[in-house]
Design a protein around this motif. Sequence first.
Motif, PDB file in Angstrom:
ATOM      1  N   GLU A   1       2.846  -4.171   1.163  1.00  0.00           N
ATOM      2  CA  GLU A   1       1.561  -4.037   0.483  1.00  0.00           C
ATOM      3  C   GLU A   1       0.895  -5.411   0.464  1.00  0.00           C
ATOM      4  O   GLU A   1       1.517  -6.388   0.067  1.00  0.00           O
TER       5      GLU A   1
ATOM      6  N   HIS B   1       4.183  -7.012  -1.567  1.00  0.00           N
ATOM      7  CA  HIS B   1       5.391  -6.268  -1.916  1.00  0.00           C
ATOM      8  C   HIS B   1       6.038  -5.777  -0.637  1.00  0.00           C
ATOM      9  O   HIS B   1       5.457  -4.997   0.104  1.00  0.00           O
TER      10      HIS B   1
ATOM     11  N   ARG C   1       7.972  -2.811 -13.285  1.00  0.00           N
ATOM     12  CA  ARG C   1       7.149  -3.524 -12.326  1.00  0.00           C
ATOM     13  C   ARG C   1       7.336  -5.037 -12.436  1.00  0.00           C
ATOM     14  O   ARG C   1       6.609  -5.800 -11.839  1.00  0.00           O
TER      15      ARG C   1
ATOM     16  N   GLU D   1      12.129  -2.830  -3.277  1.00  0.00           N
ATOM     17  CA  GLU D   1      10.827  -3.492  -3.199  1.00  0.00           C
ATOM     18  C   GLU D   1      11.005  -4.957  -3.581  1.00  0.00           C
ATOM     19  O   GLU D   1      11.308  -5.268  -4.733  1.00  0.00           O
TER      20      GLU D   1
END
Length: 710
Positions: A212, A339, A454, A466
């Motif tokens: 990302e 990410h 997160r 991730e």
Amino acid sequence: MCTECNYGSCPDLININVPGLFGSNVFNEKIMKERLPKETYKALKKTIEMGASLQPETAAVVANAMKDWAIEKGATHYTHWFQPLTGSTAEKHDSFIAPTLDGSVIMEFSGKQLIQGEPDASSFPSGGLRATFEARGYTAWDCTSPAFLKEDAAGNVTLCIPTAFCSYKGEALDKKTPLLRSMAAVSTQSLRVLKALGNDTSSRVTSTVGSEQEYFLVEKEYYLNRLDLLTCGRTLFGAPAPKGQELEDQYFGSIKDRVSAFMKDLDIELWKMGITSKTKHNEVAPAQYEMAPVFATTNIAADHNQLVMETMQKVALRHGMVCLLHEKPYAGVNGSGKHNNWSLSTDDGINLLEPGTTPEDNAQFLVFLCALLKAVDSHADIMRATCGSSGNDHRLGANEAPPAIISVFLGDELSDILFNLAKGEKAPKKGDAFLKIGVDTLPELPKDNTDRNRTSPFAFTGNKFEFRMVGSSQSISGPNVALNTIAAEALDEIATRLEKSKDINAEILNIIKDTVKNHEKIIFNGNNYSPDWEKEAGKRGLPNTKTTVDALKSFITPKALKLFAKYNVLSKEELHSRYDIYTEQFSKHINIEAQTAMQMVRRLYFPAAIRYMTELGNSMAVAGKSASVQKELLESIGNLLTSANKKLKKLEEETIKSQAIDKVEKQAVAFRDKVRPCLNDLRADIDAIEVLMPSDLWPVPVYSDMLFKL
Ligand code: ADP
Ligand code: MG
């Protein structure tokens, strides 16, 4: 594409035929099948999939077909497209022309030209691997990443051949070579594990990545008037705007038409090159955005990410904007990261990090999960090192997420399962039966739920990990070289255990027990941003390396040298050269920032402040006794100027001293500890002057312009 204006999103093109457009500039499977003789196609496929060596005859036929296809699409030139250690891409264009005896030309592209190139590479960083007298490195075709056409707004079409870049002795001078080597290593070791677990159907394992990409957009006119953005990619000065991101109204907010037009154009350009741009949205900070593609094989994902960054910058310019990829363009609002979603997948379509629905699948999943825990805990320092850059120092370990401490988020459910298995106890939830490896299936795990953690730098997100430390401007190759290689090592050890064992299920349980016993400390499911975590991590003995200069040293520890050599990913020399180059790059970046700051202060800020002081002085003469405001302002600005001048001199002094240091590491330490603090000190005074100055006399665009006027 519109033939009139050459732009993908010409207003005349209301309806885009996405499937027709997608990959139209890629020499992909479909085109190869259409254009190559059957035998050639088969031979090439074998090379791509099995790594079989490519025969010169095959290369010649492929080259010719590629050239014909490219010329039909308007190409006049080709280039070996590669990724030197600068972190960006390099290309030198050669036309297809070959003169004939009668003074005309024919269009030519030989097998040899496809397979190998010899760019004069003396100006690329080699970290001592290549003396300038033997300047020629060579580029070698990476046929596992498809050739593509690059178009520019001037109408040039260039055939790009993705290549690896090496010295004559075969030492890697680029980012792709070790990535390909690490992919081979993780494939070999994964297959051993799979085989030991009884899987005979898979013949290849590839690491997959979806990265990302976060970025900022800024009005071009403002950008051009900010020397710091031009030369450093970030603002070195600037008082905060009255509004930042505190209203949380930007994240996922409705996308402004102008930005939307840019994003549409970006999608079109990316789709043409076969890049699966999938998700686009507003990010947390004002004027910050994100694009995420569908994941791909790691080396293709890495190539594509380079193209994404380049295309974002090009397309933004067409829309009168500039795309900022720096990790921290503006103080006080979020910076940008990348990410890096990573997993392992077999050639017959099994995601090895996907919890399965059968007992065999579970066993496999748990084994690969344990491998990753072990890998990350053993080499957290290396993972951290791959994300080191002067830009990322403003995020990692500074006032922003993610922290510089590597830990793994598994979520409570999965952690419980693992811990209970290790203890040989029942799963905690009521009604759950005793979980037996190879007999029972795992309870359903929550997949990709929105409230998942997160804050973790390395989070398990249902079927992949991730890695969130990666900087927005950096190549994703380094982090994935590390992930592949550390995974290979852990899988290697596990494979050996499984191969030797008589009772596979018992051995898997032992592996889980050992993993939990030895590596439990890497698992953290709480809030990574809280100060308590830093303390807790300290107690657990997890490394917390806050700056790039320290982090990079993890590339040359005996542990790292052994690891990368064992799997033939990077030799001792290659690692040392990388360490030198990246450390030097750090110094160079801070040096540029220092030079830029000094110029801006001397040529912009001081003259502006002095002009205003003159104005204030004149006004005082007119206003006489009622000039209290003028007097106050004059005094404040005068004091700040005096202070800033001292700090400017100190900055200059420290910069000159640091420049004179010839030891790479010592110099970087000086730039970090001496120069960077001076930069921050100077900024404080200038920003304080800014808020006192009339806007018409302030010589550069301010934060509220850059962040809100789009
Ligand atoms: P987030 O919720 O973190 O914003 P996104 O949906 O924007 O997540 O992005 C997730 C990324 O993970 C996408 O690029 C997606 O293609 C990628 N991804 C999904 N599955 C895999 C996989 N098996 N291997 C690697 N990447 C994957
Ligand atoms: Mg994400």
